[in-house]
Motif scaffolding. Sequence first.
Motif, PDB file in Angstrom:
ATOM      1  N   GLU A 166       0.837  -1.208   0.000  1.00  0.00           N
ATOM      2  CA  GLU A 166       0.000   0.000   0.000  1.00  0.00           C
ATOM      3  C   GLU A 166       0.868   1.253   0.000  1.00  0.00           C
ATOM      4  O   GLU A 166       0.557   2.241  -0.679  1.00  0.00           O
ATOM      5  CB  GLU A 166      -0.923  -0.018   1.209  1.00  0.00           C
ATOM      6  N   PHE A 167       1.965   1.237   0.751  1.00  0.00           N
ATOM      7  CA  PHE A 167       2.880   2.377   0.756  1.00  0.00           C
ATOM      8  C   PHE A 167       3.448   2.606  -0.643  1.00  0.00           C
ATOM      9  O   PHE A 167       3.521   3.748  -1.119  1.00  0.00           O
ATOM     10  CB  PHE A 167       4.022   2.126   1.745  1.00  0.00           C
ATOM     11  N   ALA A 168       3.883   1.524  -1.309  1.00  0.00           N
ATOM     12  CA  ALA A 168       4.446   1.660  -2.652  1.00  0.00           C
ATOM     13  C   ALA A 168       3.448   2.297  -3.603  1.00  0.00           C
ATOM     14  O   ALA A 168       3.779   3.203  -4.381  1.00  0.00           O
ATOM     15  CB  ALA A 168       4.884   0.290  -3.168  1.00  0.00           C
ATOM     16  N   ALA A 169       2.198   1.840  -3.536  1.00  0.00           N
ATOM     17  CA  ALA A 169       1.166   2.367  -4.426  1.00  0.00           C
ATOM     18  C   ALA A 169       0.886   3.836  -4.132  1.00  0.00           C
ATOM     19  O   ALA A 169       0.788   4.671  -5.051  1.00  0.00           O
ATOM     20  CB  ALA A 169      -0.109   1.536  -4.290  1.00  0.00           C
ATOM     21  N   ARG A 170       0.773   4.178  -2.841  1.00  0.00           N
ATOM     22  CA  ARG A 170       0.470   5.570  -2.466  1.00  0.00           C
ATOM     23  C   ARG A 170       1.640   6.497  -2.764  1.00  0.00           C
ATOM     24  O   ARG A 170       1.443   7.648  -3.163  1.00  0.00           O
ATOM     25  CB  ARG A 170       0.081   5.637  -0.995  1.00  0.00           C
ATOM     26  N   ALA A 171       2.859   6.018  -2.556  1.00  0.00           N
ATOM     27  CA  ALA A 171       4.029   6.849  -2.838  1.00  0.00           C
ATOM     28  C   ALA A 171       4.056   7.260  -4.310  1.00  0.00           C
ATOM     29  O   ALA A 171       4.336   8.422  -4.639  1.00  0.00           O
ATOM     30  CB  ALA A 171       5.309   6.097  -2.475  1.00  0.00           C
ATOM     31  N   ILE A 172       3.744   6.319  -5.195  1.00  0.00           N
ATOM     32  CA  ILE A 172       3.748   6.627  -6.622  1.00  0.00           C
ATOM     33  C   ILE A 172       2.549   7.484  -7.004  1.00  0.00           C
ATOM     34  O   ILE A 172       2.667   8.464  -7.754  1.00  0.00           O
ATOM     35  CB  ILE A 172       3.781   5.321  -7.435  1.00  0.00           C
ATOM     36  N   GLU A 173       1.382   7.147  -6.447  1.00  0.00           N
ATOM     37  CA  GLU A 173       0.165   7.893  -6.799  1.00  0.00           C
ATOM     38  C   GLU A 173       0.213   9.329  -6.279  1.00  0.00           C
ATOM     39  O   GLU A 173      -0.074  10.276  -7.025  1.00  0.00           O
ATOM     40  CB  GLU A 173      -1.059   7.180  -6.230  1.00  0.00           C
ATOM     41  N   VAL A 174       0.598   9.497  -5.017  1.00  0.00           N
ATOM     42  CA  VAL A 174       0.529  10.826  -4.390  1.00  0.00           C
ATOM     43  C   VAL A 174       1.759  11.662  -4.715  1.00  0.00           C
ATOM     44  O   VAL A 174       1.653  12.857  -5.021  1.00  0.00           O
ATOM     45  CB  VAL A 174       0.373  10.670  -2.858  1.00  0.00           C
ATOM     46  N   CYS A 175       2.936  11.044  -4.650  1.00  0.00           N
ATOM     47  CA  CYS A 175       4.175  11.805  -4.777  1.00  0.00           C
ATOM     48  C   CYS A 175       4.859  11.639  -6.133  1.00  0.00           C
ATOM     49  O   CYS A 175       5.883  12.271  -6.392  1.00  0.00           O
ATOM     50  CB  CYS A 175       5.167  11.385  -3.682  1.00  0.00           C
ATOM     51  N   GLY A 176       4.304  10.780  -6.978  1.00  0.00           N
ATOM     52  CA  GLY A 176       4.936  10.519  -8.263  1.00  0.00           C
ATOM     53  C   GLY A 176       5.294  11.756  -9.061  1.00  0.00           C
ATOM     54  O   GLY A 176       6.439  11.884  -9.539  1.00  0.00           O
ATOM     55  N   PRO A 177       4.371  12.725  -9.241  1.00  0.00           N
ATOM     56  CA  PRO A 177       4.724  13.920 -10.010  1.00  0.00           C
ATOM     57  C   PRO A 177       5.901  14.693  -9.408  1.00  0.00           C
ATOM     58  O   PRO A 177       6.769  15.168 -10.140  1.00  0.00           O
ATOM     59  CB  PRO A 177       3.429  14.745  -9.982  1.00  0.00           C
ATOM     60  N   SER A 178       5.938  14.787  -8.087  1.00  0.00           N
ATOM     61  CA  SER A 178       7.042  15.500  -7.442  1.00  0.00           C
ATOM     62  C   SER A 178       8.346  14.719  -7.551  1.00  0.00           C
ATOM     63  O   SER A 178       9.416  15.292  -7.762  1.00  0.00           O
ATOM     64  CB  SER A 178       6.704  15.747  -5.969  1.00  0.00           C
ATOM     65  N   VAL A 179       8.253  13.390  -7.404  1.00  0.00           N
ATOM     66  CA  VAL A 179       9.450  12.558  -7.574  1.00  0.00           C
ATOM     67  C   VAL A 179       9.974  12.700  -8.994  1.00  0.00           C
ATOM     68  O   VAL A 179      11.185  12.846  -9.222  1.00  0.00           O
ATOM     69  CB  VAL A 179       9.129  11.082  -7.256  1.00  0.00           C
ATOM     70  N   ALA A 180       9.084  12.658  -9.958  1.00  0.00           N
ATOM     71  CA  ALA A 180       9.492  12.803 -11.354  1.00  0.00           C
ATOM     72  C   ALA A 180      10.165  14.149 -11.591  1.00  0.00           C
ATOM     73  O   ALA A 180      11.173  14.240 -12.311  1.00  0.00           O
ATOM     74  CB  ALA A 180       8.274  12.651 -12.267  1.00  0.00           C
ATOM     75  N   ALA A 181       9.625  15.198 -10.998  1.00  0.00           N
ATOM     76  CA  ALA A 181      10.208  16.531 -11.172  1.00  0.00           C
ATOM     77  C   ALA A 181      11.606  16.609 -10.564  1.00  0.00           C
ATOM     78  O   ALA A 181      12.521  17.216 -11.145  1.00  0.00           O
ATOM     79  CB  ALA A 181       9.292  17.580 -10.546  1.00  0.00           C
ATOM     80  N   PHE A 182      11.774  16.003  -9.390  1.00  0.00           N
ATOM     81  CA  PHE A 182      13.102  16.008  -8.760  1.00  0.00           C
ATOM     82  C   PHE A 182      14.096  15.235  -9.627  1.00  0.00           C
ATOM     83  O   PHE A 182      15.223  15.690  -9.860  1.00  0.00           O
ATOM     84  CB  PHE A 182      13.035  15.401  -7.360  1.00  0.00           C
ATOM     85  N   THR A 183      13.677  14.068 -10.111  1.00  0.00           N
ATOM     86  CA  THR A 183      14.560  13.263 -10.957  1.00  0.00           C
ATOM     87  C   THR A 183      14.946  14.030 -12.212  1.00  0.00           C
ATOM     88  O   THR A 183      16.112  14.023 -12.632  1.00  0.00           O
ATOM     89  CB  THR A 183      13.875  11.941 -11.326  1.00  0.00           C
ATOM     90  N   GLU A 184      13.978  14.708 -12.787  1.00  0.00           N
ATOM     91  CA  GLU A 184      14.266  15.488 -13.997  1.00  0.00           C
ATOM     92  C   GLU A 184      15.293  16.584 -13.711  1.00  0.00           C
ATOM     93  O   GLU A 184      16.176  16.860 -14.533  1.00  0.00           O
ATOM     94  CB  GLU A 184      12.975  16.090 -14.550  1.00  0.00           C
ATOM     95  N   ARG A 185      15.201  17.203 -12.511  1.00  0.00           N
ATOM     96  CA  ARG A 185      16.144  18.273 -12.161  1.00  0.00           C
ATOM     97  C   ARG A 185      17.574  17.756 -12.044  1.00  0.00           C
ATOM     98  O   ARG A 185      18.520  18.460 -12.384  1.00  0.00           O
ATOM     99  CB  ARG A 185      15.739  18.942 -10.842  1.00  0.00           C
ATOM    100  N   ILE A 186      17.730  16.530 -11.528  1.00  0.00           N
ATOM    101  CA  ILE A 186      19.096  16.045 -11.311  1.00  0.00           C
ATOM    102  C   ILE A 186      19.645  15.242 -12.485  1.00  0.00           C
ATOM    103  O   ILE A 186      20.826  14.905 -12.498  1.00  0.00           O
ATOM    104  CB  ILE A 186      19.195  15.186 -10.035  1.00  0.00           C
TER     105      ILE A 186
END
Length: 742
Positions: A555-575
């Motif tokens: 459930e954590f894995a699913a929520r982390a991607i669903e809720v924070c995925g856009p922000s994670v993607a943005a951070f990855t794109e920055r680095i």
Amino acid sequence: MTEPVPPAGGVPTATYRLQLTPEFGFDAAAGLTGYLAELGVSHLYLSPVLQAVPSSQHGYDVTDHTRIRAEFGGEEGLRALAARGLPLVADIVPNHMTVPVPESANARLWDVLQHGPAAASAGWFDIDWADGKVTMPVLGDGVDVSAEVVADGDVLRYHDHEFPVRPGGGGLADQFYRLAPWRTPPGYRRFFDVSSLIGLRVEDPEVFEATHEVILRLVADGVISGLRVDHPDGLADPRGYLTRLRERAPVWTVAEKILIGDERLPADWACDGTTGYDALNMVTRLFVDPAGAAPLIDLFTGRTGFPRDYDTVRYEAKKQVLAQFFGGEMDRLTRREPELRAAMVELLAAMPVYRAYVVPGEEPPAETVKVIRAAADAAAGRADPALVARAAELVLSGPAETVTRFQQTCGPVMAKGVEDTALYRWYPLACLNEVGGEPDHFGVSAAEFHEFCAGMAPYTMTTLSTHDTKRSEDVRARLAVLSELPAEWAAAVDEWSRQVSFDPKLDYFAWQNLMAAWPISTERFAEFLYKSAREAKTSISWIAPDAAYEQGVREFAARAIEVCGPSVAAFTERIDACARVNSLGQKLVQLMMPGIPDVYQGSETTDFSLVDPDNRRPVDYAYRRTLLGAGGDSWDADKLHVTASALRVRSRLDPVAPYAPIETGDPGEPGEHAIAFARGEQAVVVATRFPAGLARRGGFGAATLTLPPGRWRDVLTGAPHTGRVPFAHLLARYPVALLEKE
């Protein structure tokens, strides 16, 4: 210095590792030989090819040494693959066979279970016959043996398991084996803590001949041109084994030997080097900024509650696995002197390496004595000092059984206690948590890297990714950037953790790997976290599952991607601009440093895989083949271009070409952001380090690099260079340069 002598069969210029599966066998591999030759490798390096469990996806669970694996196409298919023009390197598994289900699939094991110590195959396996029976841990919890183990003619069956009835034997109690609960230590030496892999006594000449007959014949026929030896630390006598192997198969041979710190491969081992984890860890640390150590450790300890001291975590992890998994091994090790058990446990927990190189009856090497004495000093603070001293003496010069058993136990305790426990608990920067890695050693200087390379064996293997790495090279390239941006990373983790949280001991680990492997499916991420939580053994483990916790992980894995995925993607794109610099730099350095470089399947372009089985997924070769011909302007295209260019230069480079450091600049100067070296008078390598810091200072400015005498051409760009060259000019198109003398 005496020039190294290559093995009689010659050496590769570069290898390419393929993971064969029932779905991807010899025919599929043959279809890649044209692409791989164009890529620039000289040899095709195959995962194990002997007959294994039919469904096996890795091949280390060998069932029959007399056959090439049928699912791959058999010996005919292997010979046809060899005929395609790329010489083959084979991965061989001398340490163990599998205990298959049903057990009858291993004819040698079946013979031993049926006939006991008098069996024709009894000498094959490292079995404890102390009471005339071998323990087979196959029963589920709470099993009523009398009700669930049923007789079927001359076979006893338990679900899918089957066991032979001894000649003249009746019920279960009359057999040469006892069936025990699955957590029980088996009555045989095994691979690490894996009871389904039974240890072989390959030190016995008859066993050596029988288990190597097919491989040796294929070497003699020229079908196999090189060997990779799996887990030599598990053998009773690795030196003797490698000597015998080299005599019978005088081809390029590397051993899967994990070296720690300054440890080096024993000079008397008859092989050409290791499979490259030592090089992998040095290259990784070359691109990690040591200035990030303190803030990242602060962040890690603050979020997880783990101590700052990695040594404490490592010790506790080794003690835990010794107690949980290695009771049977300790029984055998201390059977003659059971009062030494606690001392031996502490001595094993204190050992810093995978094996102490002691040959029974010989004077132990000085370095080995030093390692054992240091471990004994540490152990003496935790157990009776007199008993620890006695244990250390036995390990160095005691009975052959004790000397050998201790060495064979060191590796499993390190592997399970460190690789598969401590490295999942202590992870301030997870790119440092690799096989053989030391996560508390942040970064190496250019001078330290140069010193390491100067001491490398010329024909050892180097690598950046393998079928066993915990994170692929490009995942590590992204993580290395965090060492330069600890404050920005801490802010991102804080934001994500406020939205989604589960277990403090797992969450921070999850955020690092989610960012570095992005984009990743929920299924892949959840499976990775599930395995990682079980390895860490802080909340669940392989032997202590918890359905509620495991559901929480998913459930954590699913929520982390669903809720924070856009922000994670943005951070990855920055680095990723910086990660690309690290990716290309570490690739070029690994391909051009001393040793024989290996490219793991698919890693000629970007690959963001996590631990197995994630890193053994099918590779899209159609995409790579097209990209190799068409090029492009992307991270994938750049990495493929760097890889192919370096491999082609390697094909023209003398493998013993001297390694010569090239000065780039003192600490504090722009040039400290580069690493440079020459290989003889033929090639020069330049790679950018710490790109985020370089960007903050505005680039290289007017800093220059002085090339060795002569005219040079950058094979990546075609540009000519000579003399003193500004870094900004040399690295204008790519963050790396590969110069070949005209």
